[in-house]
Write an enzyme that holds these catalytic residues in place. Structure first.
Site, PDB file in Angstrom:
ATOM      1  N   GLY A   1       0.780  -1.242   0.000  1.00  0.00           N
ATOM      2  CA  GLY A   1       0.000   0.000   0.000  1.00  0.00           C
ATOM      3  C   GLY A   1       0.810   1.290   0.000  1.00  0.00           C
TER       4      GLY A   1
ATOM      5  N   ARG B   1       6.723  -6.739   8.737  1.00  0.00           N
ATOM      6  CA  ARG B   1       6.921  -8.113   9.232  1.00  0.00           C
ATOM      7  C   ARG B   1       7.213  -9.072   8.079  1.00  0.00           C
ATOM      8  NH1 ARG B   1       1.288  -7.946  12.227  1.00  0.00           N
ATOM      9  NH2 ARG B   1       0.954  -7.057  10.146  1.00  0.00           N
TER      10      ARG B   1
ATOM     11  N   ASP C   1       8.434  -6.219  13.811  1.00  0.00           N
ATOM     12  CA  ASP C   1       7.080  -5.946  14.273  1.00  0.00           C
ATOM     13  C   ASP C   1       7.164  -4.665  15.102  1.00  0.00           C
ATOM     14  OD1 ASP C   1       4.685  -5.798  15.614  1.00  0.00           O
ATOM     15  OD2 ASP C   1       4.572  -7.952  16.022  1.00  0.00           O
TER      16      ASP C   1
ATOM     17  N   TYR D   1     -10.525   2.150  15.940  1.00  0.00           N
ATOM     18  CA  TYR D   1      -9.618   2.557  14.862  1.00  0.00           C
ATOM     19  C   TYR D   1      -9.568   4.088  14.789  1.00  0.00           C
ATOM     20  CZ  TYR D   1      -7.496   3.518  10.399  1.00  0.00           C
ATOM     21  OH  TYR D   1      -6.664   4.033   9.422  1.00  0.00           O
TER      22      TYR D   1
ATOM     23  N   PRO E   1      -5.081  10.822   5.010  1.00  0.00           N
ATOM     24  CA  PRO E   1      -5.912  10.561   3.832  1.00  0.00           C
ATOM     25  C   PRO E   1      -7.302  10.027   4.176  1.00  0.00           C
ATOM     26  CG  PRO E   1      -3.908   9.169   3.878  1.00  0.00           C
ATOM     27  CD  PRO E   1      -4.116   9.744   5.245  1.00  0.00           C
TER      28      PRO E   1
ATOM     29  N   LEU F   1     -10.268   7.637   1.812  1.00  0.00           N
ATOM     30  CA  LEU F   1     -10.190   6.265   1.269  1.00  0.00           C
ATOM     31  C   LEU F   1      -9.059   6.088   0.255  1.00  0.00           C
ATOM     32  CD1 LEU F   1     -13.915   5.257   0.531  1.00  0.00           C
ATOM     33  CD2 LEU F   1     -12.537   4.707   2.549  1.00  0.00           C
TER      34      LEU F   1
ATOM     35  N   THR G   1      -5.993  -0.090  -0.914  1.00  0.00           N
ATOM     36  CA  THR G   1      -4.778  -0.857  -0.572  1.00  0.00           C
ATOM     37  C   THR G   1      -5.264  -2.191   0.009  1.00  0.00           C
ATOM     38  OG1 THR G   1      -4.779  -0.041   1.701  1.00  0.00           O
ATOM     39  CG2 THR G   1      -3.545   1.280   0.110  1.00  0.00           C
ATOM     40  N   GLU G   2      -4.401  -2.844   0.783  1.00  0.00           N
ATOM     41  CA  GLU G   2      -4.846  -4.073   1.467  1.00  0.00           C
ATOM     42  C   GLU G   2      -5.557  -3.757   2.789  1.00  0.00           C
ATOM     43  OE1 GLU G   2      -1.457  -6.696   1.793  1.00  0.00           O
ATOM     44  OE2 GLU G   2      -1.091  -6.590  -0.355  1.00  0.00           O
ATOM     45  N   PHE G   3      -5.711  -2.460   3.080  1.00  0.00           N
ATOM     46  CA  PHE G   3      -6.262  -2.025   4.364  1.00  0.00           C
ATOM     47  C   PHE G   3      -7.601  -2.716   4.698  1.00  0.00           C
ATOM     48  CE2 PHE G   3      -9.034   0.925   6.682  1.00  0.00           C
ATOM     49  CZ  PHE G   3      -8.250   1.304   7.755  1.00  0.00           C
TER      50      PHE G   3
HETATM   51  P1  NDP Z   1      -1.860  -1.901   3.946  1.00  0.00           P
HETATM   52  O1  NDP Z   1      -2.591  -2.960   4.697  1.00  0.00           O
HETATM   53  O2  NDP Z   1      -1.773  -2.013   2.461  1.00  0.00           O
HETATM   54  O3  NDP Z   1      -0.388  -1.729   4.536  1.00  0.00           O
HETATM   55  C1  NDP Z   1      -0.153  -1.741   5.925  1.00  0.00           C
HETATM   56  C2  NDP Z   1       1.324  -1.916   6.165  1.00  0.00           C
HETATM   57  O4  NDP Z   1       1.561  -1.877   7.586  1.00  0.00           O
HETATM   58  C3  NDP Z   1       1.856  -3.242   5.650  1.00  0.00           C
HETATM   59  O5  NDP Z   1       3.078  -3.025   5.008  1.00  0.00           O
HETATM   60  C4  NDP Z   1       2.065  -4.067   6.924  1.00  0.00           C
HETATM   61  O6  NDP Z   1       3.189  -4.937   6.743  1.00  0.00           O
HETATM   62  C5  NDP Z   1       2.420  -2.962   7.928  1.00  0.00           C
HETATM   63  N1  NDP Z   1       2.201  -3.378   9.303  1.00  0.00           N
HETATM   64  C6  NDP Z   1       1.023  -3.667   9.900  1.00  0.00           C
HETATM   65  N2  NDP Z   1       1.236  -4.062  11.180  1.00  0.00           N
HETATM   66  C7  NDP Z   1       2.592  -4.013  11.381  1.00  0.00           C
HETATM   67  C8  NDP Z   1       3.436  -4.321  12.474  1.00  0.00           C
HETATM   68  N3  NDP Z   1       2.946  -4.747  13.636  1.00  0.00           N
HETATM   69  N4  NDP Z   1       4.761  -4.157  12.319  1.00  0.00           N
HETATM   70  C9  NDP Z   1       5.282  -3.729  11.149  1.00  0.00           C
HETATM   71  N5  NDP Z   1       4.530  -3.426  10.079  1.00  0.00           N
HETATM   72  C10 NDP Z   1       3.206  -3.582  10.181  1.00  0.00           C
HETATM   73  O7  NDP Z   1      -2.578  -0.530   4.365  1.00  0.00           O
HETATM   74  P2  NDP Z   1      -2.339   0.997   3.938  1.00  0.00           P
HETATM   75  O8  NDP Z   1      -1.173   1.149   3.057  1.00  0.00           O
HETATM   76  O9  NDP Z   1      -3.639   1.521   3.496  1.00  0.00           O
HETATM   77  O10 NDP Z   1      -2.051   1.614   5.374  1.00  0.00           O
HETATM   78  C11 NDP Z   1      -0.895   2.359   5.696  1.00  0.00           C
HETATM   79  C12 NDP Z   1      -1.256   3.412   6.740  1.00  0.00           C
HETATM   80  O11 NDP Z   1      -2.165   4.342   6.171  1.00  0.00           O
HETATM   81  C13 NDP Z   1      -1.936   2.859   7.988  1.00  0.00           C
HETATM   82  O12 NDP Z   1      -1.410   3.534   9.113  1.00  0.00           O
HETATM   83  C14 NDP Z   1      -3.401   3.224   7.783  1.00  0.00           C
HETATM   84  O13 NDP Z   1      -4.073   3.382   9.002  1.00  0.00           O
HETATM   85  C15 NDP Z   1      -3.251   4.538   7.047  1.00  0.00           C
HETATM   86  N6  NDP Z   1      -4.407   4.962   6.271  1.00  0.00           N
HETATM   87  C16 NDP Z   1      -4.950   4.158   5.315  1.00  0.00           C
HETATM   88  C17 NDP Z   1      -6.041   4.586   4.581  1.00  0.00           C
HETATM   89  C18 NDP Z   1      -6.721   3.729   3.582  1.00  0.00           C
HETATM   90  O14 NDP Z   1      -7.874   4.042   3.205  1.00  0.00           O
HETATM   91  N7  NDP Z   1      -6.110   2.670   3.090  1.00  0.00           N
HETATM   92  C19 NDP Z   1      -6.583   5.928   4.788  1.00  0.00           C
HETATM   93  C20 NDP Z   1      -5.963   6.670   5.836  1.00  0.00           C
HETATM   94  C21 NDP Z   1      -4.891   6.218   6.523  1.00  0.00           C
HETATM   95  P3  NDP Z   1       3.332  -6.434   7.309  1.00  0.00           P
HETATM   96  O15 NDP Z   1       1.954  -7.027   7.369  1.00  0.00           O
HETATM   97  O16 NDP Z   1       4.237  -7.081   6.305  1.00  0.00           O
HETATM   98  O17 NDP Z   1       3.978  -6.272   8.633  1.00  0.00           O
HETATM   99  C1  8X3 Z   2      -8.610   4.634   6.648  1.00  0.00           C
HETATM  100  C2  8X3 Z   2      -9.751   5.344   6.049  1.00  0.00           C
HETATM  101  O1  8X3 Z   2     -12.257   5.720   6.294  1.00  0.00           O
HETATM  102  O2  8X3 Z   2     -11.489   3.426   5.996  1.00  0.00           O
HETATM  103  O3  8X3 Z   2      -8.082   5.350   7.708  1.00  0.00           O
HETATM  104  O4  8X3 Z   2     -11.142   4.576   8.105  1.00  0.00           O
HETATM  105  S1  8X3 Z   2     -11.218   4.730   6.654  1.00  0.00           S
END
Ligand code: NDP
Ligand code: 8X3
Length: 249
Positions: free
Chosen positions: A17, A38, A61, A149, A179, A181, A184-186
């Site tokens: 992401g 991780r 981690d 969250y 940001p 939405l 990503t894999e979120f």
């Molecule tokens: P993804 O799930 O695509 O990526 C999340 C990343 O976080 C992965 O690389 C994962 O790696 C890593 N991660 C999670 N837990 C741990 C851990 N305990 N230790 C180390 N690494 C960790 O999600 P996004 O790219 O969307 O999210 C990135 C950030 O952006 C987050 O903080 C999220 O809250 C924020 N965000 C996302 C939004 C969205 O709509 N997607 C909007 C607003 C904010 P691995 O599993 O390999 O450890």
């Molecule tokens: C990630 C955006 O709206 O899914 O922080 O919580 S939302």
């Protein structure tokens, strides 16, 4: 605009992401990278693609405080991108799972604090540095069932604000990039691999891409040294708040 040549950027959550997109844009801008997540195999795949860049992959981690403490000895970090984070579940608070809460709080708040605590003192003593936090619209406006969250992202916003205050008088900069939405894999992680449910989050609208967010982070990091972009709230054009979307059904 400042150059990122010879600057070391540590990106947490670089295996997917937004973090992965940050690795690509900062590599393109000439920075050296420390990639943290991780899933080390994913980091190594990415590092192969960025072969023109000096990349160090670190399986870590962020919730493991002792492991994080050893990171400060790896290298001098100029820019820390506190991006690793996750959501688990979408439930009413009174029906929430304790384990989900703990995972979100440990990763999104405690992990961010551990990294920041370990890396910022070196930035102060070297007289340069920048910490970027990944907040969210969810930290500005709570949405139903988002309770914990949203609380973690509100905490990130406050931690960023507090750190900016505590670093006043030093050249170290602090930014929160928040940001709406982003596809990503979120949502896959939130719904534990339920891809159909994850897809509905972005259905009928055009979400942000990870690259959209990474480019904003790069912009913050490349301002002249006297400019600190404290907070950026960015959303898809099809979004006007945590709960307000323009969906074509
Ligand atoms: P993804 O799930 O695509 O990526 C999340 C990343 O976080 C992965 O690389 C994962 O790696 C890593 N991660 C999670 N837990 C741990 C851990 N305990 N230790 C180390 N690494 C960790 O999600 P996004 O790219 O969307 O999210 C990135 C950030 O952006 C987050 O903080 C999220 O809250 C924020 N965000 C996302 C939004 C969205 O709509 N997607 C909007 C607003 C904010 P691995 O599993 O390999 O450890
Ligand atoms: C990630 C955006 O709206 O899914 O922080 O919580 S939302």
């Amino acid at each position: 605009m400042i150059s990122l040549q010879n600057q070391t950027v540590l990106i947490t959550g670089a295996s997917s992401g937004i973090g992965e997109a940050c690795a690509r844009v900062f590599a393109e801008a000439g920075a050296k990278l420390i990639l943290v997540a991780r899933r080390k195999e994913r980091l190594e795949e990415l590092a192969k693609e960025l072969s023109h860049t000096l990349v160090h992959c670190l399986a870590l981690d962020v919730c493991d405080r002792t492991a994080v403490e050893s990171v400060s000895t790896v290298s001098a970090v100029d820019i820390l991108i506190n991006n690793a984070g996750l959501s688990r579940g979408l439930n009413k608070l009174q029906e929430g799972e304790f384990q989900d809460w703990e995972e979100m709080i440990d990763t999104n708040i405690k992990g961010v604090l551990y990294l920041t605590r370990c890396i910022v003192p070196g930035m102060i003593s070297r007289g340069r540095g920048h910490i970027v936090f990944l907040g969210s619209t969810a930290g500005h406006q709570t949405y139903p069932n988002g309770n914990v969250y949203c609380a973690t992202k509100a905490a990130v916003r406050v931690i960023s604000e507090g750190l900016k205050q505590d670093l006043l008088g030093t050249p170290v900069r602090v930014s929160s990039v928040d940001p709406g939405l982003v596809e990503t894999e979120f949502s896959q992680v939130r719904f534990r691999g339920d891809s159909d449910r994850a897809k509905t989050v972005y259905q009928g609208l055009t979400p942000l891409t990870p690259m959209d967010v990474a480019e904003v982070i790069l912009f913050c990091a490349t301002r002249p040294p006297h400019v600190n972009i404290s907070e950026v709230l960015l959303m898809p054009t099809d979004q006007a708040g945590s709960m307000l979307f323009n969906r074509q059904t």
